[in-house]
Write an enzyme that holds these catalytic residues in place. Structure first.
Site, PDB file in Angstrom:
ATOM      1  N   LYS A 170       3.752  -9.168  -4.359  1.00 19.35           N
ATOM      2  CA  LYS A 170       4.952  -9.196  -5.588  1.00 19.35           C
ATOM      3  C   LYS A 170       4.494  -8.815  -6.893  1.00 19.35           C
ATOM      4  O   LYS A 170       4.936  -8.188  -7.548  1.00 19.35           O
ATOM      5  CB  LYS A 170       6.239 -10.166  -5.176  1.00 19.35           C
ATOM      6  CG  LYS A 170       6.785 -10.654  -4.226  1.00 19.35           C
ATOM      7  CD  LYS A 170       7.864  -9.462  -3.640  1.00 19.35           C
ATOM      8  CE  LYS A 170       8.355  -9.302  -2.641  1.00 19.35           C
ATOM      9  NZ  LYS A 170       9.949  -8.387  -2.873  1.00 19.35           N
ATOM     10  N   ASP A 208      11.810   3.192   8.418  1.00 21.43           N
ATOM     11  CA  ASP A 208      10.147   2.020   7.939  1.00 21.43           C
ATOM     12  C   ASP A 208       9.856   2.919   6.963  1.00 21.43           C
ATOM     13  O   ASP A 208       9.338   3.906   6.553  1.00 21.43           O
ATOM     14  CB  ASP A 208       9.257   2.719   8.686  1.00 21.43           C
ATOM     15  CG  ASP A 208       8.127   1.912   8.859  1.00 21.43           C
ATOM     16  OD1 ASP A 208       8.111   0.988   8.155  1.00 21.43           O
ATOM     17  OD2 ASP A 208       7.476   1.766   9.974  1.00 21.43           O
ATOM     18  N   VAL A 209      10.083   1.587   5.829  1.00 21.95           N
ATOM     19  CA  VAL A 209       9.951   2.075   4.451  1.00 21.95           C
ATOM     20  C   VAL A 209       7.675   2.564   4.594  1.00 21.95           C
ATOM     21  O   VAL A 209       7.488   3.251   3.292  1.00 21.95           O
ATOM     22  CB  VAL A 209      10.280   1.227   3.413  1.00 21.95           C
ATOM     23  CG1 VAL A 209      11.170   0.800   2.936  1.00 21.95           C
ATOM     24  CG2 VAL A 209       9.619  -0.025   4.163  1.00 21.95           C
ATOM     25  N   LEU A 222      19.143 -11.257   2.449  1.00 21.16           N
ATOM     26  CA  LEU A 222      19.674 -10.917   1.071  1.00 21.16           C
ATOM     27  C   LEU A 222      19.967  -9.444   0.792  1.00 21.16           C
ATOM     28  O   LEU A 222      21.112  -9.405  -0.061  1.00 21.16           O
ATOM     29  CB  LEU A 222      18.235 -10.966   0.297  1.00 21.16           C
ATOM     30  CG  LEU A 222      18.229 -10.478  -1.274  1.00 21.16           C
ATOM     31  CD1 LEU A 222      19.967 -11.458  -2.279  1.00 21.16           C
ATOM     32  CD2 LEU A 222      16.946 -10.282  -1.884  1.00 21.16           C
ATOM     33  N   TYR A 251       2.390 -13.140   0.059  1.00 21.16           N
ATOM     34  CA  TYR A 251       3.476 -12.472  -0.021  1.00 21.16           C
ATOM     35  C   TYR A 251       3.194 -12.478  -1.890  1.00 21.16           C
ATOM     36  O   TYR A 251       4.186 -11.525  -2.495  1.00 21.16           O
ATOM     37  CB  TYR A 251       4.431 -13.601   0.124  1.00 21.16           C
ATOM     38  CG  TYR A 251       5.808 -12.962  -0.106  1.00 21.16           C
ATOM     39  CD1 TYR A 251       6.838 -12.085   0.275  1.00 21.16           C
ATOM     40  CD2 TYR A 251       6.176 -14.157  -1.508  1.00 21.16           C
ATOM     41  CE1 TYR A 251       8.337 -12.517  -0.751  1.00 21.16           C
ATOM     42  CE2 TYR A 251       8.030 -14.043  -2.129  1.00 21.16           C
ATOM     43  CZ  TYR A 251       8.644 -13.231  -1.625  1.00 21.16           C
ATOM     44  OH  TYR A 251      10.270 -12.720  -1.950  1.00 21.16           O
TER      45      TYR A 251
END
Length: 254
Positions: A164, A61-62, A17, A160
């Site tokens: 979110k 690396d965030v 994405l 996950y």
């Protein structure tokens, strides 16, 4: 500010994405930072496709604030100005196949913590890095990638989905906090997309079932999702903040 005048960081932009979002911004004339962690060949190929004048591949690396700060500083040097727009798309390794995910009796806190690290901590780091430049110009666009599983938790993607959900909460509180600075914060939430690296393991029967459940009778593509991300960066969304736009062909209603 027009999309063509923006400098955009897309985390996890080298593949899946993220690469569709990068292409969408580049198509509209924006300068784009293709952030990657372990997808250097894909990120560099994407930059070669777009052109080095308008795109740059930068590793970070965030979950590491120092690495994210360095990425933003390098982006400023490369493009000659501060980042105006951040798309928080990076996803810690995940496979969208319900048969491979932990159910309630198998779920561990470590599973949740891993997703919170990548999703929430990662977004917090990019916001911290972007704020000085955004505040200086009194303009900023922060766009977070979410999921329609918050409204339709039909599969056991507990870790996950929880991450979110936290990101949506952060989206709304940041919107309230940063609005006076001219910075909007929004979320675009999709369902299963056809097809990304993460959804490649999804059985075909699942795609078929989802398509039959939507008013459009098909599964949304990454390119279609990316166009919705563009909306929040565009002047047409200048008065929209703290919102969650579900882009899943009408499967769920927010």
């Amino acid at each position: 500010m027009r999309v063509a005048d923006q400098i955009v960081v897309v985390t996890g932009g080298g593949r899946g994405l993220g690469s569709a979002i990068v292409r969408a911004f580049a198509r509209e004339g924006a300068k784009v930072v293709v952030n990657y962690h372990r997808s250097r060949p894909q990120a560099e190929a994407l930059v070669a496709e777009i052109g080095e004048r308008d795109a740059v591949a930068l590793r970070a690396d965030v979950t590491d604030q120092d690495a994210v700060d360095e990425m933003f500083a390098t982006a400023r040097t490369h493009f000659g100005d501060d980042v105006t727009t951040v798309v928080n798309n990076a996803l810690i390794d995940y496979t969208f196949n319900a048969e491979l995910r932990a159910h309630a009796d198998e779920l561990r806190w470590e599973d949740l913590a891993t997703q919170f690290e990548g999703t929430v901590r990662g977004a917090l780091h990019t916001v911290h890095a972007a704020l000085p430049g955004m505040r200086a110009r009194e303009f900023g666009r922060i766009i977070n990638v979410g999921t329609n599983l918050l409204q339709n938790p039909v599969v056991p993607y507990h870790d996950y989905t929880a991450a979110k959900a936290a990101l949506l909460s952060l989206t709304r509180t940041l919107a309230a906090d940063l609005g006076p600075d001219g910075i909007t914060v929004n979320m675009v939430s999709g369902g299963l997309l056809r097809t990304t690296d993460a959804s490649a393991a999804t059985p075909e029967a699942v795609f078929t079932a989802i398509a039959e459940s939507t008013p459009l009778r098909r599964v949304v593509t990454p390119d279609e999702f990316a166009d919705a991300v563009l909306f929040f960066a565009s002047p047409w969304a200048r008065a929209v903040t703290g919102q969650n736009l579900v882009v899943d062909g009408g499967l769920v209603k927010d």
